[in-house]
Every structure is written in structure tokens, then in C-alpha cells.
Design an enzyme around this catalytic site. Structure first.
Site, short mmCIF file in Angstrom:
data_model
loop_
_atom_site.label_atom_id
_atom_site.label_comp_id
_atom_site.label_asym_id
_atom_site.label_seq_id
_atom_site.Cartn_x
_atom_site.Cartn_y
_atom_site.Cartn_z
N GLY A 117 0.73 -1.09 0.02
CA GLY A 117 0.03 0.32 0.04
C GLY A 117 0.92 1.30 0.03
N LYS B 288 4.00 2.96 9.49
CA LYS B 288 4.81 4.09 9.75
C LYS B 288 4.32 5.13 10.39
CE LYS B 288 7.93 2.51 6.07
NZ LYS B 288 7.14 1.43 5.69
N THR C 20 -1.61 -2.33 8.27
CA THR C 20 -2.75 -2.65 7.43
C THR C 20 -2.28 -3.69 6.21
OG1 THR C 20 -2.62 -0.82 6.02
CG2 THR C 20 -4.06 -1.01 7.67
N ASN D 146 -3.15 -4.84 2.36
CA ASN D 146 -3.93 -4.24 1.24
C ASN D 146 -4.33 -5.19 0.29
OD1 ASN D 146 -3.81 -1.08 1.90
ND2 ASN D 146 -1.69 -1.72 2.40
N GLU E 254 -8.34 -1.36 3.20
CA GLU E 254 -7.16 -1.95 3.84
C GLU E 254 -7.58 -2.51 5.23
OE1 GLU E 254 -4.78 1.92 4.52
OE2 GLU E 254 -5.67 2.78 2.72
N HIS F 67 -3.60 -8.77 15.54
CA HIS F 67 -2.83 -9.84 15.54
C HIS F 67 -1.23 -9.47 15.52
CE1 HIS F 67 -0.95 -13.82 15.97
NE2 HIS F 67 -0.17 -13.87 15.00
N LYS G 129 -14.69 9.34 7.02
CA LYS G 129 -14.79 10.86 7.03
C LYS G 129 -13.51 11.50 7.33
CE LYS G 129 -15.00 10.96 12.17
NZ LYS G 129 -15.78 11.51 13.26
#
Length: 155
Positions: free
Chosen positions: A15, A21, A27, A29, A79, A84, A107
Site C-alpha cells: 500500500g 509508519k 494494514t 492491502n 485496507e 494480531h 470521514k
């Protein structure tokens, strides 16, 4: 949102590199074709459900579907934050996701801190909701037993 629960799988792609970071919330992707094949009535927003990597264990997750207004993305993305801690990245692995519920619309936020706070709130709310019996049973769905070689959208 009559399509929930919604099951999909696809190969994890790189991603924007912001999850870990900038946000401290890693996440995974999905590629564009998985995002493009979402049912039309799954609107943008924050959802929760279950996820596994390859044939691994099934874990709670939250997933953002949309354009991420804070970052002004021009491409719709999906994403997934799996609740875990993984020892290493899993780019190229198959991510299996069962979306079972909707938390809120996406939003814009006035600061990175308020975005992080909202995501942390989403994670806590998802943890609670996934303890409901109707959501716990989806964790055991045969979808998560399918071999790694089968890649499909839908169930």
C-alpha cells in the site's frame, strides 16, 4: 448492506506504507481487482470481521473501504488491520476476509492524532461486537478452510 457477511480473498499488495509508519496500525492491502469487485451496496466506510493469512489462524479485524479522506486518495482502497502481531510482513500471501458488520462512514480528520484515535476506537468497538454469537460463528466458516490455491471473490 444485504451482502453482509461478505467473503473475499486476494493477494496482499504493497500500500502507501502509512499504516505501520505513520499510524502505528499496520494494514494489509488488497489489489485493485478485489476492491473493484465489491458489491455496489457495500458503501465506503469502516467495517469489522474476521481475517486469516494463507491457511493460518483466523483473527479479528477492521477494514477501511474507500478513499481515506485524510490522505485524499484518488483510488478506492481496502485496507485490513488484523488484530494480531505477525512476526514479519506477508506481501504476496493470500488474505482471507469475512466482513460481518459496519462501524461508521469514512470521514476526514483535522489531525493525524484524531485519525489514530478514531481507528483505535474502531478497533475496540470491533473487538466487542465480534464476541456476539452471530459473529463468532462466522470465524468457523468453511471459507477459512479453503486451500491457499483457490483465489476467489464471494463465497
Amino acid at each position: 448492506m444485504r451482502h453482509l457477511p461478505y467473503f473475499c480473498r486476494g493477494q496482499v499488495v504493497r500500500g502507501f506504507g502509512r499504516g505501520s509508519k505513520q499510524l502505528g496500525i499496520p494494514t494489509a492491502n488488497f489489489p485493485e481487482q478485489v476492491v473493484d469487485n465489491l458489491p455496489a451496496d457495500i458503501s465506503t466506510g469502516i467495517y469489522y470481521g474476521w481475517a486469516s493469512v494463507g491457511s493460518g489462524d483466523v483473527h479479528k479485524m477492521v477494514v477501511s473501504i474507500g478513499w481515506n479522506p485524510y490522505y485524499k486518495n484518488t483510488k478506492k482502497s481496502m485496507e485490513t488491520h488484523i488484530m494480531h502481531t505477525f512476526k514479519e510482513d506477508f506481501y504476496g500471501e493470500i488474505l482471507n476476509v469475512a466482513i460481518v458488520g459496519y462501524l461508521r462512514p469514512e470521514k476526514n480528520f483535522d489531525s493525524l492524532e484524531s485519525l489514530i484515535s478514531a481507528i483505535q476506537g474502531d478497533i475496540e468497538e470491533a473487538k466487542k461486537r465480534l464476541e456476539l454469537p452471530e459473529h463468532l460463528k462466522i470465524k468457523e466458516d468453511n471459507f477459512f478452510q479453503v486451500s491457499k490455491s483457490k483465489i476467489m471473490n464471494g463465497h
